[in-house]
Motif scaffolding. Structure first.
Motif, PDB file in Angstrom:
ATOM      1  N   CYS D 133       0.845  -1.191   0.000  1.00 39.30           N
ATOM      2  CA  CYS D 133       0.000   0.000   0.000  1.00 39.30           C
ATOM      3  C   CYS D 133       0.880   1.241   0.000  1.00 39.30           C
ATOM      4  O   CYS D 133       2.088   1.148   0.185  1.00 39.30           O
ATOM      5  N   PHE D 134       0.251   2.372  -0.185  1.00 39.58           N
ATOM      6  CA  PHE D 134       1.017   3.623  -0.107  1.00 39.58           C
ATOM      7  C   PHE D 134       1.364   3.936   1.350  1.00 39.58           C
ATOM      8  O   PHE D 134       0.982   3.195   2.254  1.00 39.58           O
ATOM      9  N   ILE D 135       2.090   5.056   1.560  1.00 37.53           N
ATOM     10  CA  ILE D 135       2.500   5.360   2.925  1.00 37.53           C
ATOM     11  C   ILE D 135       1.890   6.673   3.416  1.00 37.53           C
ATOM     12  O   ILE D 135       1.413   7.496   2.647  1.00 37.53           O
ATOM     13  N   ASP D 136       1.946   6.847   4.710  1.00 35.50           N
ATOM     14  CA  ASP D 136       1.253   7.959   5.357  1.00 35.50           C
ATOM     15  C   ASP D 136       1.671   9.367   4.911  1.00 35.50           C
ATOM     16  O   ASP D 136       0.808  10.237   4.781  1.00 35.50           O
ATOM     17  N   PRO D 137       2.974   9.617   4.721  1.00 34.12           N
ATOM     18  CA  PRO D 137       3.324  10.963   4.267  1.00 34.12           C
ATOM     19  C   PRO D 137       2.527  11.319   3.013  1.00 34.12           C
ATOM     20  O   PRO D 137       2.098  12.462   2.838  1.00 34.12           O
ATOM     21  N   TYR D 159      -7.189  15.746  15.636  1.00 35.18           N
ATOM     22  CA  TYR D 159      -7.682  14.911  16.739  1.00 35.18           C
ATOM     23  C   TYR D 159      -7.185  13.493  16.481  1.00 35.18           C
ATOM     24  O   TYR D 159      -7.697  12.810  15.599  1.00 35.18           O
ATOM     25  N   VAL D 160      -6.148  13.084  17.206  1.00 43.59           N
ATOM     26  CA  VAL D 160      -5.539  11.783  16.899  1.00 43.59           C
ATOM     27  C   VAL D 160      -5.809  10.732  17.967  1.00 43.59           C
ATOM     28  O   VAL D 160      -6.117  11.044  19.117  1.00 43.59           O
ATOM     29  N   ASP D 161      -5.654   9.497  17.536  1.00 46.69           N
ATOM     30  CA  ASP D 161      -5.732   8.345  18.427  1.00 46.69           C
ATOM     31  C   ASP D 161      -4.319   8.071  18.930  1.00 46.69           C
ATOM     32  O   ASP D 161      -3.497   7.538  18.180  1.00 46.69           O
ATOM     33  N   SER D 162      -4.040   8.430  20.169  1.00 44.12           N
ATOM     34  CA  SER D 162      -2.652   8.315  20.606  1.00 44.12           C
ATOM     35  C   SER D 162      -2.273   6.874  20.891  1.00 44.12           C
ATOM     36  O   SER D 162      -1.136   6.584  21.224  1.00 44.12           O
ATOM     37  N   SER D 163      -3.209   5.948  20.742  1.00 43.59           N
ATOM     38  CA  SER D 163      -2.818   4.563  20.973  1.00 43.59           C
ATOM     39  C   SER D 163      -2.374   3.860  19.693  1.00 43.59           C
ATOM     40  O   SER D 163      -2.058   2.684  19.740  1.00 43.59           O
ATOM     41  N   THR D 164      -2.358   4.578  18.558  1.00 42.84           N
ATOM     42  CA  THR D 164      -1.825   3.930  17.352  1.00 42.84           C
ATOM     43  C   THR D 164      -0.727   4.795  16.743  1.00 42.84           C
ATOM     44  O   THR D 164      -0.835   6.018  16.673  1.00 42.84           O
ATOM     45  N   ASP D 165       0.322   4.119  16.313  1.00 42.60           N
ATOM     46  CA  ASP D 165       1.409   4.832  15.638  1.00 42.60           C
ATOM     47  C   ASP D 165       0.911   5.446  14.348  1.00 42.60           C
ATOM     48  O   ASP D 165       1.369   6.498  13.909  1.00 42.60           O
ATOM     49  N   TYR D 166      -0.012   4.756  13.735  1.00 37.70           N
ATOM     50  CA  TYR D 166      -0.616   5.208  12.491  1.00 37.70           C
ATOM     51  C   TYR D 166      -1.185   6.616  12.649  1.00 37.70           C
ATOM     52  O   TYR D 166      -0.836   7.555  11.932  1.00 37.70           O
ATOM     53  N   SER D 167      -2.038   6.761  13.637  1.00 36.27           N
ATOM     54  CA  SER D 167      -2.725   8.022  13.831  1.00 36.27           C
ATOM     55  C   SER D 167      -1.754   9.120  14.261  1.00 36.27           C
ATOM     56  O   SER D 167      -1.798  10.245  13.760  1.00 36.27           O
ATOM     57  N   LYS D 168      -0.868   8.766  15.174  1.00 35.18           N
ATOM     58  CA  LYS D 168       0.077   9.770  15.659  1.00 35.18           C
ATOM     59  C   LYS D 168       0.941  10.307  14.525  1.00 35.18           C
ATOM     60  O   LYS D 168       1.154  11.517  14.407  1.00 35.18           O
ATOM     61  N   SER D 169       1.440   9.391  13.670  1.00 29.65           N
ATOM     62  CA  SER D 169       2.347   9.872  12.631  1.00 29.65           C
ATOM     63  C   SER D 169       1.575  10.652  11.566  1.00 29.65           C
ATOM     64  O   SER D 169       2.052  11.651  11.037  1.00 29.65           O
ATOM     65  N   LEU D 170       0.347  10.255  11.298  1.00 32.36           N
ATOM     66  CA  LEU D 170      -0.447  11.018  10.341  1.00 32.36           C
ATOM     67  C   LEU D 170      -0.740  12.424  10.847  1.00 32.36           C
ATOM     68  O   LEU D 170      -0.700  13.393  10.092  1.00 32.36           O
ATOM     69  N   GLY D 171      -1.008  12.498  12.135  1.00 33.99           N
ATOM     70  CA  GLY D 171      -1.255  13.800  12.723  1.00 33.99           C
ATOM     71  C   GLY D 171      -0.063  14.715  12.499  1.00 33.99           C
ATOM     72  O   GLY D 171      -0.204  15.889  12.132  1.00 33.99           O
ATOM     73  N   LYS D 172       1.107  14.159  12.701  1.00 29.12           N
ATOM     74  CA  LYS D 172       2.333  14.933  12.525  1.00 29.12           C
ATOM     75  C   LYS D 172       2.504  15.397  11.075  1.00 29.12           C
ATOM     76  O   LYS D 172       2.768  16.576  10.808  1.00 29.12           O
ATOM     77  N   VAL D 173       2.351  14.437  10.147  1.00 25.48           N
ATOM     78  CA  VAL D 173       2.533  14.788   8.726  1.00 25.48           C
ATOM     79  C   VAL D 173       1.555  15.876   8.310  1.00 25.48           C
ATOM     80  O   VAL D 173       1.920  16.869   7.684  1.00 25.48           O
ATOM     81  N   PHE D 174       0.298  15.680   8.699  1.00 29.58           N
ATOM     82  CA  PHE D 174      -0.720  16.636   8.289  1.00 29.58           C
ATOM     83  C   PHE D 174      -0.376  18.033   8.792  1.00 29.58           C
ATOM     84  O   PHE D 174      -0.470  19.023   8.075  1.00 29.58           O
ATOM     85  N   LYS D 175       0.053  18.090  10.033  1.00 33.50           N
ATOM     86  CA  LYS D 175       0.367  19.382  10.628  1.00 33.50           C
ATOM     87  C   LYS D 175       1.475  20.084   9.830  1.00 33.50           C
ATOM     88  O   LYS D 175       1.349  21.262   9.445  1.00 33.50           O
TER      89      LYS D 175
END
Ligand code: ATP
Ligand code: ATP
Ligand code: LEU
Ligand code: MG
Ligand code: MG
Lengths: 255, 313, 237, 368, 295
Positions: D133-137, D159-175
């Motif tokens: 699949c593609f990646i989060d960035p 608004y991220v789900d801090s219990s998943t690396d997925y959500s945390k890293s997406l939050g960062k990229v988006f910001k």
């Protein structure tokens, strides 16, 4: 005679209730003193104040001239006051011997690591405790029951064990709270003998609370009478028996 | 009295034999990796249950936050190996120290509470520890801490367990242990015997917490990964179940409880859908059958068959 | 006189402990019978067995010609037996009035209850003064009175009293025994357990002596108080 | 159980581990991906297997929990599988990765989009982990661009789900991307899995008054958040990522609440590249339509089968080597090649929800 | 929205969350009061209640009220059965074994339910129109109002029963001293059973309401609210009914304010921290009486 325990102007309030008020008492070395009074007069509360279970609202309490205020019960025990309880408080799931062994607690001084690895002072002190404990139990005719669980002892034996345990802390002053409660007249008579003997043998002072007049009048050298937290009379048994105040408040007519 | 030490010596010899046999089974691959792993888990659970028993069973202080201290040890150990490349033994020692210090700090105020109030307070503290960890990004937060080396093997787990068991056994059979038991039996009378109850309660709590930390450190190095959700109050329940099942106030009981429950759990993994239901029924059944636990508060080693083992009374 | 309560070869165990070993005992209508004995002899156990809190392993207990052994405790109250337990055991967090109402729990006759309440207040005027007080704050003697009043509220025909004088000051003991006599005079049969054997024998018609779970002596209260053995063992002289 | 030395891949079969979230929080993703994988395996077995050998799937459940994922992976490598597909989510793959690395078994993650899955923090590529699949960035970028360019908004809350690396890293990229494009992040909040009540935090977000709210998360929580946000009267557009692509979101939030929401995902079923796969899947599953994760599972299966064919061996190491060199192979979602970071190059789409149905808004080809 | 508006809105959020805790906590406290058992299965009884409600509403297509009542009734019976078969045989066993049994019952309910309904969450249909009332800047919706109202009504009924009826007095008597209660002619087993029934029915009500409010239920949904409710009960003083209600609402408000003004990830930690602080200063909870053991 020198003063052992001295309580001066002691009061204790529970909320609005004055359980003990302006209480003064001295106990001399080697004395056997009685404390009587109606139910709820504050007798047990006085014991609790002497042993640090409660702190007085006002007043001072001292042992051998040193103040006991602010001390925890365990510290006061180390200073030399031991007690029994109105409702027996043995370590009920433990053996008779262990009950007594615990009372030697303050006289053992090996440290945590010595205990955990069984080195140094541990072995020698443990052996000593075991031996002294058994000797003490022998005196109280409990030596055939050292390994029995305390709660399985007959009531009378439990009372004896509680006294033995108190003595194992090596007190200067022993407080007994209704030692004859729940005993029949015959048992009470035997208990009376024992208390006399302990006082002599261990050379200590005793203060006892009791509702059984045969015991109180039979062995106490002096008696204090409490009502509503205040002392209404004190003196030798013969005076107390005749004191009209005491008869009104406590003994009733034809005592 | 020398017989006391002789007994210890005998027990150590027996333990070594047990170790040799199990290690042999592992080396010869007679035990598959699943059971190898479970044997390590059993050792860890024994440390957890024996240390909890010091608090709950011997001192009578109802603690439901043991998993929290395990978490502290686990994360401390993991950080030391992953971020500081410390040797494992240092990790174990520091895990003990950190968990013990936190245990002491927590114990000082809370040990004034009694019974069920203490239980809920310690449960809450365990959860607070977990939630704080969940919010620390340095250790992976709620997503877990990954990439921990798998250092714990059977030998580590076994010998650390042996140490803990002996330590606690000797502790409870000393005046320290008697003070604890006195507190359990009757706190007011214990005070009247000159036992500083606060001190001994906090001490038991501290030592128990410290060893839970040690167990946590072993645990962290068993699974490559640790996660705050491994240390919820449900995990604390699990250790509580072990000591109740074995018998509160019996070390051999705690060992048996940890062993039996871990093994049952492992065996039941063959029926994943019904595993927990069966486990629950077994639990209830065992409580009906022996409400005071398998051993009550009696040590297995004090049963008649074992007497002559110990060199008699 | 009619036999009211009869225990026939009753055996009671606590787990493995054989506490009551084949007791036979009778209480007649209108009597005060007292049960004396050393600590742990099994006096309380006997009363608790009659009340249904304990089940006899063997033997039967009959009350007014009905077999009551094996019935649960709450049923036995309905039969007309009420117990004042050792140590009073009042409901400390409820008011005096609520305690008394609970005493009448099994009854539905509103008027009868009112009558009995009056009767209780006549015996124990102090309780009437303190209707609204929380029972836990009463003095020891008052609590004992409340426990007895509460038992009377079920309008029992047989009242079991377990050490009513325990822990009370001498003055109160006298008072309590007077009241026991009054209650009996008003028609309630009484089975009294006492450590204070002198007092008990002084108001009882008949007495049994219990030793380690067995009845070793029985007879009229007078006989027993004069018996040399009894005096040595229980009366302290 | 005891003595579980089940036969490894032998002369006639090749054993592949399928480790998926079949229960727990991410169960829908895991089960969908497994359906896709099964289809790929069935296809090749129906066609006579790989060089005469049948492919056998050993399926285990990682329960949507990292530690269980590690356990399940341990079980698979103990059973000597030749390769592993799954788990679906980033966290579970990360938990499995040291185990497969230690035992040198290749793992293909069908849907785990975090870059960390294949490349560690120091930039080292994990030799045994691949994905389909593609990646989060990429999807973070896509959504940030969509917000600033298409929706033309200025402010966002994350608004991220801090219990998943997925959500945390997406939050960062988006910001990063959103701010780089001139936007302003006015509030950042977090929740954890299994939370029930989001209203309190949403009230806080509402007070910050953002133009959009970015919620990279999994379906269960997405559904609840969308519902509660609308109940609180938050009308702003809500943005999401591939975790949104499950019907459960519609079930929980309701079609109305979902109006004015947009998310990035792997394809749209209106896309012509995937029509073939959709038909295949429907035939094999009694007409049931696949979702994107089934397609990704299928893709992973296809990639693995192709690699085994090229390696002509069931040896994990050789399969790994072949995976690394896959080029221009035909999978369910098009033609793909493995890049040097073990990521296939794929495009992303943006879906808008309109009265409960998905409408494709944009398709963004990867910049390469 | 200004800070004050936000504060008030969070208060509304907190009260509706807290009402649910309160409903569960009432049952917890009743059961604790009567047999001193921390009934860890209580949260799971709430879960079962939610599923029964779900079944009534989706499969039987009943409206909310009958679904609520039927769920309360059936769950009440379930509570009584659990008491009868799991706890009563252990009446004279050590308290800790009963506690372990309760944990066992909890696991059993969770995982047996899971076996039958799968672990996947179910989505409650929206049955109430979730009309929201905008009062100035605040929003309250129907469900919040309903939850709050039902909680208050049930709480009032309960207080009446316990304080003023014969059964209530019997409950208090059994709770204080089971044996002596029997000597009053109280069938304590029956009273305990009734208590479990009522407590479980309340939990069921909470379960259905939560299903409607959050519209998602799953077999493990009871764990956290169960724990929170227990915390609420202890916070208010365990065994005291108004304490449980107050504790629940306070807890809900604390959680709302912490997530609203600090961070939602510290919400639970804050709840526990407040509990511990309260206990340190008032060891028997906010409304609890200090019953120091008299020496
Ligand atoms: N911890 C406490 N809190 C509140 N009141 C107390 C407390 N302890 C004792 N009291 C009250 O203080 C008064 C004195 O009680 P105390 O126990 O000292 O009486 P006593 O003289 O020993 O009576 P008895 O002969 O019945 O044992 C009583 O009214 C009692 O209720
Ligand atoms: N719950 C119990 N479990 C085990 N043994 C008990 C229990 N209650 C009483 N016993 C034992 O049964 C015997 C009789 O006890 P019981 O209480 O009937 O004596 P009692 O005559 O009333 O004595 P007391 O004068 O002390 O009240 C005693 O040996 C006692 O230790
Ligand atoms: C199944 C997907 C929603 C998984 C998600 N892309 C992740 O990396 O965790
Ligand atoms: Mg007293
Ligand atoms: Mg008795």
């Amino acid at each position: 005679m020198s003063v052992l325990l001295e309580a001066k102007n002691v009061s204790k309030l529970f909320g609005g209730l004055k359980a003990v008020s302006n209480f003064n008492m001295t106990i001399n070395k080697g004395e056997l003193v009685g404390l009587i009074g109606p139910n709820g007069a504050g007798k047990t509360t006085a014991f609790n104040l002497f042993t640090g279970v409660y702190q007085p609202t006002t007043g001072t309490i001292s042992l051998d001239g040193k103040s006991l205020l602010g001390m925890k019960p365990s510290q006061i025990t180390q200073r030399g006051i031991a007690r029994t309880f109105q409702n027996i408080r043995l370590f009920s799931e433990l053996s008779v011997l262990d009950n007594v062994k615990i009372a030697y607690h303050t006289h053992l001084n090996y440290n945590l690591l010595e205990a955990a690895f069984r080195v140094g002072r541990y072995m020698q002190q443990e052996r000593q405790v075991e031996e002294t404990g058994k000797e003490l139990l022998k005196i109280f005719k409990l030596d055939d029951k050292v390994n029995e669980i305390a709660k399985n002892l007959p009531y009378g034996a439990q009372r004896r064990l509680e006294i033995a345990r108190a003595l194992a802390t090596r007190p200067k002053l022993l407080l007994l709270d209704e030692p004859a409660a729940g005993m029949n007249p015959q048992e009470t008579k035997e208990l009376m003998e024992m208390i006399r003997w302990i006082k002599k043998e261990f050379a200590l002072s005793i203060l006892l609370i009791e509702h059984d007049m045969s015991l109180v009048m039979g062995i106490c050298e002096r008696i204090y009478v409490l009502e509503y937290g205040s002392i209404i009379a004190q003196g030798v048994p013969d005076e107390i028996k005749k004191d009209p105040e005491v008869i009104r408040a406590y003994l009733g007519e034809e005592a | 009295m020398n017989s006391l030490r002789k007994r210890d010596l005998k027990a150590i010899v027996i333990s070594l034999i047990v170790f040799a046999i199990i290690q042999g089974l592992i080396s010869s691959e007679f035990l598959d990796p699943f059971w190898q792993l479970n044997i390590i888990v059993i050792c860890i659970n024994i440390i957890m249950s024996v240390s909890l028993n010091l608090i709950n069973g011997y001192t009578g202080q109802f603690s439901l936050g043991h998993a929290g201290f395990m978490a502290i040890g686990a994360y401390t150990g993991a950080v030391l190996s992953v971020n500081f490349h410390m040797p494992f033994i240092i990790g174990l020692i520091v895990a003990f120290a950190v968990a013990a210090i936190i245990g002491c700090l927590i114990g000082l105020p809370t040990m004034r509470l009694r019974g069920d109030y203490l239980a809920i307070a310690t449960l809450g503290l365990g959860e607070i520890i977990r939630i704080v960890i969940m919010n620390v990004n340095y250790v992976g937060g709620a997503a877990g801490f990954m990439g921990i080396p798998k250092t714990t093997n059977f030998a580590w787990a076994f010998f650390v367990m042996l140490f803990v068991v002996f330590f606690i056994k000797n502790y409870v059979n000393s005046s320290y242990g008697r003070a604890c038991v006195a507190i359990r039996e009757n706190e007011i009378a214990a005070e009247a015997m000159g036992v500083n109850t606060t001190k001994y309660k906090v001490l038991a709590f501290t030592i128990g917490a410290g060893f839970a930390g040690v167990a946590g450190c072993l645990f962290a190095h068993t699974f490559y990964i640790i996660h705050p959700s491994s240390f919820t109050f449900l995990a604390s329940f699990n250790y509580l179940i072990m000591i109740v099942m074995g018998g509160m106030g019996s070390i051999t009981g705690s060992i048996a409880g940890a062993f039996i429950l871990t093994t049952i759990s492992a065996l039941l993994s063959n029926w994943p859908e019904l595993r927990m239901s069966i486990y629950a029924l077994l639990l209830i059944g065992l409580m009906f059958y022996r409400p005071q636990g398998l051993f009550g508060n009696i040590e297995l080693t004090s049963l008649p068959i074992f007497r002559h083992f110990k060199g008699g009374k | 006189m009619a036999i009211m309560l009869k225990m026939d070869d009753v055996n009671v165990f606590y787990g493995a402990i054989h506490a009551i070993k084949g007791i036979n005992l009778e209480v007649d209508q209108g009597e005060i019978v007292t049960l004396i004995g050393a600590n742990g002899a099994g006096k309380s156990t006997t009363l608790r067995t009659i009340s249904g809190l304990l089940k006899p392993k063997t033997g039967t207990i009959t009350f007014e010609d009905k077999i009551i052994s094996g019935q649960p405790a709450h049923k036995i109250v309905e039969f007309g037996i009420s117990q004042v337990p050792e140590g009073r055991r009042i409901f400390a967090n409820m008011t005096v009035m609520e305690n008394l109402e609970l005493g009448a729990y099994v009854r539905t006759d509103k008027n009868g209850i009112k009558e009995d309440l009056k009767r209780v207040f006549k015996h124990f005027p102090r309780l009437a003064e303190r209707k609204k007080q929380e029972a836990g704050t009463l003095s020891g003697g008052e609590q004992q009175m409340l426990a007895m009043g509460r038992a009377l509220m079920s309008s029992p025909r047989l009242l079991l009293l377990d050490e009513p004088s325990m822990g009370l000051a001498p003055l109160l003991i006298k008072e309590i025994f007077e009241i026991i006599k009054d209650i009996n005079k008003a028609g309630t049969t009484i089975l009294l357990v006492e450590q204070n054997a002198n007092m008990a024998l002084s108001i009882a018609n008949r007495a049994y002596v219990l030793e380690t779970g067995k009845i070793t002596l029985s007879g009229s209260a007078k006989e027993l108080s004069n018996s040399e053995d009894v005096r040595k063992a229980y009366l302290g002289g | 159980g005891c003595g579980g030395q089940k036969s490894a891949s032998d002369a006639n079969t090749i054993k592949i581990g399928a480790n998926f979230e079949l229960t727990g929080n991410a169960a829908n993703y895991g089960s969908a991906a497994l359906d896709g994988l099964r289809l790929a395996v069935k296809e090749v077995n129906d066609a006579g297997g790989i060089n005469g050998k049948t492919v056998e799937l050993e399926e285990v459940d990682c329960k949507s929990e990292a530690s269980e994922a590690a356990n399940a992976t341990t079980k698979l490598v103990t059973d000597k599988v030749s390769a592993i597909v799954g788990p679906a989510t980033t966290g579970d793959v990360l938990a499995s990765s040291p185990i497969v690395t230690d035992s040198k078994v290749p793992l293909i993650a069908p849907a785990a989009t975090s870059p960390k899955v294949t490349v560690d923090d120091s930039g080292k590529v994990n030799p045994f982990i691949f994905r389909s699949c593609f990646i989060d960035p990429q999807q973070g970028d896509v959504m940030a661009t969509f917000a600033t360019k298409t929706l033309k908004v200025k402010t966002a809350a994350i608004y991220v789900d801090s219990s998943t690396d997925y959500s945390k890293s997406l939050g960062k990229v988006f910001k990063e991307k959103f701010e780089a494009a001139g936007g302003q992040v006015v509030d950042e909040e977090a929740f954890v899995q299994k939370d029930q009540d989001f209203k309190t935090t949403l009230t806080k977000i509402k007070a910050a008054n953002p133009d959009v709210i970015f919620i990279p998360a999994y379906y269960e929580e997405v559904g609840k958040i969308v519902k509660q946000a609308r109940e609180l009267g938050i009308t702003a557009p809500l943005l999401g990522t591939d975790g949104w692509d499950d019907n459960k979101v519609v079930d929980i939030a309701g079609a109305d609440s979902l109006n004015n929401t947009f998310y990035s995902t792997h394809y749209s079923d209106q896309d012509k590249d995937v029509q073939n796969f959709i038909k295949l899947f429907q035939t094999a599953n009694d007409g049931k339509s696949p979702n994107v994760f089934a397609a990704l599972g299928y893709d992973a299966g296809k990639m693995l089968i192709e690699a085994i064919k090229q390696a002509n061996s069931s040896d994990p190491q050789k399969i790994r080597d072949a995976l690394e060199n896959l080029k221009d192979i035909q999978v369910g979602t098009g033609t793909i090649s493995m890049d040097k970071n073990h990521n296939p190059i794929k495009s992303a789409v943006i879906i808008e929800m309109k009265d409960g149905s998905k409408v494709m808004r944009e398709k963004i080809a990867p910049e390469s | 929205m200004g800070i004050m508006d936000q504060f008030l809105q969070q208060l509304i959020n907190g009260i509706s969350l807290g009402s649910i805790y309160a409903l569960i906590a009432l049952g917890y406290t009743m059961v604790y009061g009567i047999i001193k058992l921390i009934n860890f299965a209580h949260g799971d009884i709430y879960m079962v209640g939610a599923y029964i409600g779900f079944f009534c509403i989706t499969v039987m297509n009943w409206p909310v009220l009958p679904a609520l009542l039927v769920s309360m009734l059936l769950t009440g019976i379930l509570g009584m059965l659990i008491e009868r078969f799991a706890y009563r045989p252990l009446r004279s066993a050590p308290r800790i074994s009963v506690l372990i049994t309760a944990i066992g019952v909890s696991f059993f309910l969770e995982y047996t339910m899971m076996y039958f309904v799968t672990p996947q969450p179910r989505t409650f249909p929206s049955i109430l129109d979730d009309a929201a009332y905008h009062i100035g800047p605040f929003v309250i919706n129907n469900q919040q109002i309903m939850i709050f109202a039902i909680t208050i009504i049930l709480m009032a009924i309960l207080t009446y029963i316990v304080q003023y009826t014969k059964v209530g007095k019997a409950m208090r008597a059994v709770s204080f001293d089971n044996e002596t209660a029997q000597l009053m002619g109280i069938n304590s087993n029956r009273i305990i059973s009734v208590t479990f029934g009522i407590g479980s029915a309340l939990a069921a009500a909470a379960g259905v309401l939560v299903g409607i409010y959050y519209n998602s239920i799953d077999p493990l949904m009871g764990i956290m609210p169960g724990l929170k409710a227990f915390v609420a009960a202890v916070l208010g003083g365990i065994g005291i009914l108004p304490g449980a209600a107050a504790g629940g609402i306070i807890l809900g408000i604390i959680e709302a304010l912490v997530s609203g003004f600090i961070s939602s990830t510290f919400r639970d930690a804050a709840a526990f921290a407040i509990l511990i602080l309260v206990l340190l200063f008032k060891p028997t909870g906010l409304l609890g009486k200090n019953t120091n053991e008299k020496v």
